[in-house]
Design an enzyme around this catalytic site. Structure first.
Site, PDB file in Angstrom:
ATOM      1  N   GLU A  28      25.315  41.821  50.401  1.00 36.66           N
ATOM      2  CA  GLU A  28      26.581  42.528  50.200  1.00 36.66           C
ATOM      3  C   GLU A  28      26.438  44.041  50.389  1.00 36.66           C
ATOM      4  O   GLU A  28      25.403  44.621  50.056  1.00 36.66           O
ATOM      5  CB  GLU A  28      27.077  42.241  48.780  1.00 36.66           C
ATOM      6  CG  GLU A  28      28.400  42.899  48.421  1.00 36.66           C
ATOM      7  CD  GLU A  28      28.787  42.696  46.972  1.00 36.66           C
ATOM      8  OE1 GLU A  28      29.993  42.833  46.667  1.00 36.66           O
ATOM      9  OE2 GLU A  28      27.898  42.407  46.139  1.00 36.66           O
ATOM     10  N   LYS A  30      36.728  40.648  49.942  1.00 30.34           N
ATOM     11  CA  LYS A  30      36.379  40.185  48.597  1.00 30.34           C
ATOM     12  C   LYS A  30      37.610  40.137  47.700  1.00 30.34           C
ATOM     13  O   LYS A  30      38.328  41.126  47.537  1.00 30.34           O
ATOM     14  CB  LYS A  30      35.323  41.108  47.999  1.00 30.34           C
ATOM     15  CG  LYS A  30      34.722  40.630  46.681  1.00 30.34           C
ATOM     16  CD  LYS A  30      33.618  41.585  46.251  1.00 30.34           C
ATOM     17  CE  LYS A  30      32.908  41.129  44.989  1.00 30.34           C
ATOM     18  NZ  LYS A  30      31.833  42.081  44.605  1.00 30.34           N
ATOM     19  N   CYS A  85      29.606  37.850  46.120  1.00 33.45           N
ATOM     20  CA  CYS A  85      29.076  38.244  44.817  1.00 33.45           C
ATOM     21  C   CYS A  85      29.927  37.766  43.635  1.00 33.45           C
ATOM     22  O   CYS A  85      29.843  36.619  43.230  1.00 33.45           O
ATOM     23  CB  CYS A  85      28.872  39.754  44.779  1.00 33.45           C
ATOM     24  SG  CYS A  85      27.704  40.295  43.497  1.00 33.45           S
TER      25      CYS A  85
END
Length: 260
Positions: free
Chosen positions: A42, A111, A145
């Protein structure tokens, strides 16, 4: 069998030029090791230097797309390009790009869940779309994540027939036991493979100790990246999905009338 490279690197804080050079070298190394798919961590272009995104973020992801697309084509390598900090439409996003081995951009994912303790909610806009795609002959999806903590988001992708989830991350060492437990849980409950790639090294506020891992639908850990920078190759056998669902098919047995 599909050979996947988990590329575990120490991301240079706020230094995109150095990070692009490092990623270029690591993708070349992954290909030399026989990988068909390479996965990056990431925010590999900037790390979490969020206060300087005005000068560091990649405008519309153009540099990332140009560099990684060219490498994917030159190396004949599918690339799940971790995620990068980008600027688009006047906002900043934590964004994944996926390229096939012809260099074509096959999917993009912003995200969805922003992590407050690392100030994502202050600096980054949230995505709103699940990202599924076909890569190396496998129906896949990408998350990033903190998305790991939201099983309902994964189930949304699972309903589209996903057999392999990719998860780039910058997951701190202080919670690494949770990382490993949650990656295994997402694989088991979705009857799918999960390839989760974490970084190593330090930023001003966190220590990262890798522990990238690939998990089978059964929850069996197929490969781990340890705590040092490096590349780990794991072989994914898509037929294992068929075997898992032959025992029982979780998707088919869902009761959405009870919990939607």
């Amino acid at each position: 069998m599909v050979k996947v490279a988990m590329i575990q690197i120490d991301v240079e804080y706020g230094k995109p030029a150095q990070n692009f050079a490092q990623v270029t070298a690591r993708l070349q190394e992954a290909k030399a090791l026989g990988a068909q798919v390479a996965v990056l961590p990431e925010m590999w272009n900037t790390a979490y230097d969020l206060t300087h995104l005005a000068t560091l973020a990649d405008p519309a992801g153009q540099q990332t797309q140009r560099v990684v697309s060219q490498l994917a084509k030159q190396l004949a390598l599918n690339v799940v390009a971790g995620s990068v900090a980008i600027k688009k439409d006047g906002r900043y996003y934590n964004t994944t790009y996926i390229f096939n081995d012809q260099g074509a951009l096959v999917q993009t994912y912003d995200k969805a869940h922003r992590f407050g303790p690392m100030a994502e909610d202050q600096y980054l806009a949230a995505g709103h779309q699940v990202a599924t795609y076909d890569l190396a002959g496998i129906r896949s999806a990408s998350f990033i994540c903190y998305d790991l903590r939201f099983p309902e988001w994964w189930r949304t992708a699972g309903r589209a027939g996903v057999d392999l989830y990719y998860l780039p991350a910058q997951w701190p060492a202080s919670r690494i036991d949770q990382w490993e437990a949650l990656v295994k849980a997402r694989a088991i409950e979705n009857q799918a493979f999960v390839v989760a790639v974490n970084r190593v090294g330090d930023d001003p506020d966190n220590h990262f100790n890798g522990h990238s891992l690939a998990v089978a639908p059964s929850g069996t850990v197929l490969a781990t990246g340890g705590e040092q920078a490096g590349i780990t190759i794991v072989e994914i056998d898509p037929t294992a999905i068929v075997a898992a669902k032959a025992l029982f098919d979780i998707q088919a047995d869902r009761r959405p009338d009870l919990y939607q």
